[in-house]
Design a protein around this motif. Structure first.
Motif: not given
Length: 211
Positions: A96-97, A104-106, A124-125, A134-135
C-alpha cells in the motif's frame, strides 16, 4: 473567523516556501485511501498558482458538504491539477505504501505544468524527477497540499459510492471501505468482493478462523 485565519496561514506557508526557494511554481500532493480494506488508493496534485480559495483546509477537518463545495472551486480556479490512482491489484503487488507513492507520482506527472517544487504530505516521497519536500501534516500547513487532499478525498469517496452501486451488499457508501463494525459485519455475511484488498484482510481472516 478561525477558518479565515487558518486559510491565511496556509497561503502564508506556501508564500514563505516560494520566497525561501526563490521560485514561483509549487505543487501540493496528497493521497487518500491508504487505510481502507477495499478499493483503489487515490492521489491528487494541485498547483494553485494565484488562486485564493476561502475555507481551504486539511480535508479531514472539513465536512463532506464543504469538501464537495471546495472540490468544485479548486477544479475551477487552480492553475492546474491532476487526480490519479493505484489499483487494488497494484496495492497487492507492491504494498500500500508504494502504491500510494505510485498514485502520487502519476498525479504529479499528469500535471499540465512542471512545478519547480513539489510539496508532499507526510514523511515519504514518490520517485520524481523534480525537486520535492516532504511536509509532515502538510495538509494542515500548505494551501496547495490542502487543495490536493480535498481533491483526493472527494475523488475516492465518489469512487467508493460508485462501487456501492456495483456491490450494494457491503454498504460502501456508508463506510467508504474502512474497517468499521458495519463493514466487518458485511464481510462476515458475504465474504470479500473483487475490490477488497486480500493483504488487508489477513488479520480478519485469521481471527475469523479462530472463532
Amino acid at each position: 473567523m478561525k477558518t479565515q485565519e487558518t486559510n491565511h496561514d496556509l497561503y502564508e506557508y506556501d508564500a514563505q516556501i516560494k520566497k525561501q526557494e526563490d521560485i514561483s511554481l509549487i505543487c501540493g500532493v496528497d493521497e487518500a485511501g491508504r487505510g481502507p480494506l477495499a478499493g483503489d488508493v487515490f492521489a491528487a496534485a494541485v498547483i494553485l498558482g494565484d488562486a485564493k480559495i476561502e475555507g481551504i483546509n486539511d480535508s479531514k477537518k472539513l465536512t463532506a458538504k464543504k469538501r464537495d463545495l471546495l472540490y468544485d472551486e479548486i477544479i475551477a480556479k487552480a492553475d492546474c491539477y491532476c487526480i490519479a490512482r493505484a489499483t487494488v491489484d497494484e496495492i497487492e503487488h507492491i504494498n500500500i505504501l508504494r502504491a500510494a507513492m505510485l498514485a502520487m507520482k502519476r498525479a504529479v506527472e499528469g500535471l499540465e505544468k512542471t512545478p519547480q517544487l513539489v510539496l508532499v504530505d507526510g514523511n515519504t516521497s514518490p520517485d520524481l524527477s523534480v525537486k520535492l519536500k516532504c511536509v509532515v501534516k502538510g495538509d494542515a500547513l500548505s494551501a496547495n497540499i490542502a487543495a490536493a487532499s480535498v481533491l483526493a478525498k472527494v475523488s475516492r469517496d465518489r469512487y467508493m459510492e460508485e462501487m456501492a452501486q456495483k456491490y450494494p451488499q457491503y454498504l460502501f457508501e456508508k463506510h467508504k471501505g474502512y474497517g468499521t463494525k458495519l463493514h466487518y459485519a458485511k464481510l462476515d455475511e458475504y465474504g470479500p468482493s473483487e475490490i477488497h484488498r486480500p493483504s488487508f484482510l489477513r488479520k480478519y481472516n485469521e481471527h475469523k478462523a479462530d472463532r
